[in-house]
Each structure stands twice: as C-alpha cells, then as structure tokens.
Design a protein around this motif. Structure first.
Motif, PDB file in Angstrom:
ATOM      1  N   LYS A   1       2.653   1.617  -3.474  1.00 58.60           N
ATOM      2  CA  LYS A   1       1.667   2.047  -4.468  1.00 58.60           C
ATOM      3  C   LYS A   1       1.323   3.516  -4.311  1.00 58.60           C
ATOM      4  O   LYS A   1       1.259   4.267  -5.304  1.00 58.60           O
ATOM      5  N   SER A   2       1.110   3.955  -3.081  1.00 60.36           N
ATOM      6  CA  SER A   2       0.757   5.352  -2.821  1.00 60.36           C
ATOM      7  C   SER A   2       1.870   6.301  -3.253  1.00 60.36           C
ATOM      8  O   SER A   2       1.611   7.325  -3.904  1.00 60.36           O
TER       9      SER A   2
ATOM     10  N   ILE B   1       3.145  -0.935 -10.483  1.00 66.46           N
ATOM     11  CA  ILE B   1       2.305  -0.754  -9.302  1.00 66.46           C
ATOM     12  C   ILE B   1       1.549   0.570  -9.342  1.00 66.46           C
ATOM     13  O   ILE B   1       0.556   0.762  -8.648  1.00 66.46           O
ATOM     14  N   SER B   2       1.997   1.497 -10.199  1.00 62.57           N
ATOM     15  CA  SER B   2       1.454   2.861 -10.227  1.00 62.57           C
ATOM     16  C   SER B   2       0.450   3.061 -11.355  1.00 62.57           C
ATOM     17  O   SER B   2       0.817   3.043 -12.536  1.00 62.57           O
TER      18      SER B   2
ATOM     19  N   TRP C   1       4.429   5.825  -5.438  1.00 64.24           N
ATOM     20  CA  TRP C   1       4.699   5.875  -6.864  1.00 64.24           C
ATOM     21  C   TRP C   1       3.529   6.442  -7.650  1.00 64.24           C
ATOM     22  O   TRP C   1       3.721   7.089  -8.684  1.00 64.24           O
ATOM     23  N   ASN C   2       2.330   6.258  -7.156  1.00 59.39           N
ATOM     24  CA  ASN C   2       1.191   6.887  -7.811  1.00 59.39           C
ATOM     25  C   ASN C   2       1.272   8.408  -7.677  1.00 59.39           C
ATOM     26  O   ASN C   2       0.980   9.147  -8.620  1.00 59.39           O
TER      27      ASN C   2
ATOM     28  N   THR D   1      -0.930  -5.645  -8.372  1.00 57.07           N
ATOM     29  CA  THR D   1      -1.472  -5.585  -7.015  1.00 57.07           C
ATOM     30  C   THR D   1      -1.266  -6.945  -6.362  1.00 57.07           C
ATOM     31  O   THR D   1      -0.972  -7.941  -7.038  1.00 57.07           O
TER      32      THR D   1
ATOM     33  N   ASP E   1       0.827  -1.205   0.000  1.00 57.67           N
ATOM     34  CA  ASP E   1       0.000   0.000   0.000  1.00 57.67           C
ATOM     35  C   ASP E   1       0.866   1.261   0.000  1.00 57.67           C
ATOM     36  O   ASP E   1       0.570   2.240  -0.691  1.00 57.67           O
TER      37      ASP E   1
ATOM     38  N   GLN F   1      -1.875  -3.133 -13.976  1.00 56.92           N
ATOM     39  CA  GLN F   1      -1.434  -2.702 -12.663  1.00 56.92           C
ATOM     40  C   GLN F   1      -1.132  -3.911 -11.792  1.00 56.92           C
ATOM     41  O   GLN F   1      -1.921  -4.860 -11.718  1.00 56.92           O
TER      42      GLN F   1
END
Length: 333
Positions: free
Chosen positions: A99-100, A186-187, A102-103, A212, A96, A210
């Motif tokens: 992901k956060s 992941i992003s 790199w997004n 996950t 989590d 993506q």
C-alpha cells in the motif's frame, strides 16, 4: 525527428553504442521514428539483444507483425523456492508495504506506474491522457475476443470487478459493456485520479473502492466477471494467493474470470521473513511470480474450471519470465 549525435557510455562490447543504432532499430522493426531523445537514452542502456527483445515483445510490434516470442519454459527449469503461506502478522506487514509503495507511485508518477512509457510521465500527461485511456479500450476488446474464442459470454446485466483498477484505464471500457463495474485498488492516490475522471465523464455505473485487509475480511461483494492484468505480478506470491482466493470466493456460479499472473521467473525465490527484513521504502515496482501448480490447486478449491491458459507478454521481455493469462468459469456446486 532529428536528435543530436551522442554516444552512450558502453557497459560492454555488446552494448548499444550510439543513438543511430537505436533509431535504425525503430525504423526497421517498428516502421517509424523514435519518439524522443529521452526514449533513445533509455534504450542506450540495453545490450543489442535486449534492445531487439524489448521492441519485438512490445504491444506495438505484436499488433503490427505478430508475436515472435518463443516458448519461455524449456521444461528443464528447477522448482522455485517460494513460500506460499503467511502468518497473520506477515500478511499485515506485506499489505502495509504494498500500500505504501503504490500510494507513493500514485502521488509522484501515477500514469507511468501503470504504463511505464516516457510519454506517460507526469510532465507529459497533458498531451497524453486520452492516449493512455485508449489503451484500456484495446485491452478490453482483446479480452472479449478471448472470451468469444472460448465460447463464453456475459450479458449487459453483468457486475464486473476490475482488480487493481488503478486509474480506471480498463474500468471505464468495462463500464461501456456492463451494468455495474466495481474498481478495487490498494492505492488511494491512484483511486483519486480514477474518481476524478469518473465524475468528469459521468460514469454512474462505476464505483471505486480501496482494497484493505479490513474490507477483504468484512466480505467483498458478489459479482459475475473478474478482470485483472498487470497487477498480481507486483504482489508477493502468498499475497496474490490470498487475494485471488477471496476474489474467487465471491465470484458467482457460472461467473467468468480473466486475469494475468507471472508464473515463473528464473532464479526467483521468496521468503516472507527475509523479504520483510530487506525491503526498502521507495524501492519501486517489484515483480513476483506464483507457480502454476499453486494456482491450479486454488482454482480447484473454488470450483473454478480452467477454460484456457495462454502465454502472454504482460511481464515484459525479461528472459526466463513466463506470464500467463487464465480464463476460468465457476461451476455450479
């Protein structure tokens, strides 16, 4: 190109003190002028030895004059204190977080997050987009020269998987060689850019997905060639081992893997519980390493023969870093 004469604030007596010294370094070491005053300002924060190391370990310098980098590991370095196993809740929390982060980077400065040069900042991308993607062509050409040196080949019917594909910089050159290319990242914000360029360029043999925990556990597709550079080093060690294990599990027999991992970093340590307590949102790109011994054990578990291991410069010029490129071939069971 002329810049105003400025003096950088000194951190110590050995810090680069003015832009003329930086310009001289670029002229002498790279045979060219520095791009901009902004780049000069960034270099002014380095010590003189850091400036020299950064320039001489750059891809530009190495392509022109060769690699001057001496062996990173002397042999007397201590074992690193690194946790390699995770509880399920820790794996979820780490995913989590990654992901956060790199997004967020994809939303704010996507191209720079892949290649951290000023010319690839969001404000400069209108004139730098094509140059950004041409770097991918060079990377894939080098990859295949490596495979040729190792006596390995893949035919045009190959299915390739680009792990950490980001904006598709390396994915599209792979698509020029192989029948099917799968890009995983992941992003979601990076993948939006990649998909937009795929449509614009009519690349019908490429698909982006993506990554996950759910997609991993559901089962990744089988494929013949794994490619990944400058990706694993941004993931905590147990996450890298978890993902790489799942990737190698789906690599077909006689399949080939080419990837880069940071395998030693001076004074590095990792403990999941402590890490999760201290992480901050918006902390930027992180650098992590996985010991070679843990990687070799993983390769053996998945019937992957190590064909070649070479030291590279993908982790940057940080003293005490050891980055390696691995070439594997999956054997028949």
């Amino acid at each position: 190109m002329q810049f105003k004469s400025k003096t950088a604030e000194k951190k110590s007596g050995n810090t680069v003190s003015n832009f003329e010294q930086i310009r001289s370094a670029f002229r002498f070491l790279l045979d060219r002028e520095i791009e901009s005053e902004e780049v000069a300002s960034a270099f002014s924060k380095l010590s003189k030895i850091e400036l020299i190391r950064k320039i001489t370990s750059s891809r530009e310098f190495i392509s022109k004059f060769g690699n001057l980098k001496t062996p990173t590991i002397a042999g007397s370095e201590p074992k690193l204190d690194i946790q390699l196993d995770l509880q399920p809740r820790e794996l979820t929390a780490l995913f989590d977080h990654i992901k956060s982060e790199w997004n967020r980077l994809g939303e704010t400065d996507a191209h720079w997050s892949v290649a951290s040069l000023e010319k690839f900042r969001a404000a400069n991308m209108k004139q730098s987009t094509e140059e950004f993607y041409k770097v991918g062509e060079s990377i894939i050409n080098t990859t295949h020269k490596t495979l040729e040196r190792c006596g390995l080949g893949l035919d045009s019917t190959t299915t390739a998987l680009d792990f950490g594909c980001g904006l598709g910089r390396n994915t599209f050159p792979l698509a020029n060689r192989y029948k099917t290319v799968l890009g995983y990242d992941i992003s979601a914000s990076h993948l939006k850019y990649a998909e937009k360029r795929r449509v614009e360029n009519g690349k019908k043999n490429v698909s982006f997905h993506q990554l996950t925990l759910e997609t991993i556990e559901a089962g990744l597709p089988a494929y013949d060639f794994l490619f990944s550079v400058i990706v694993f080093q941004h993931n905590p060690p147990p996450v890298t081992l978890y993902i790489l294990s799942k990737l190698l599990e789906k690599l077909e027999e006689d399949g080939i893997a080419f990837f880069q991992i940071l395998t030693y970093r001076k004074n590095y340590q990792f403990n999941a519980e402590g890490y999760l307590k201290e992480i901050k949102q918006g902390g930027g790109m992180e650098m992590h390493c996985v010991p070679q011994s843990a990687l070799f054990e993983l390769f053996h578990a998945h019937n992957c023969r190590v064909v070649e291991v070479t030291e590279d410069y993908w982790s940057g010029p940080t003293p005490g870093d050891l980055s390696n490129r691995f070439v594997l071939k999956k054997t028949r069971t």
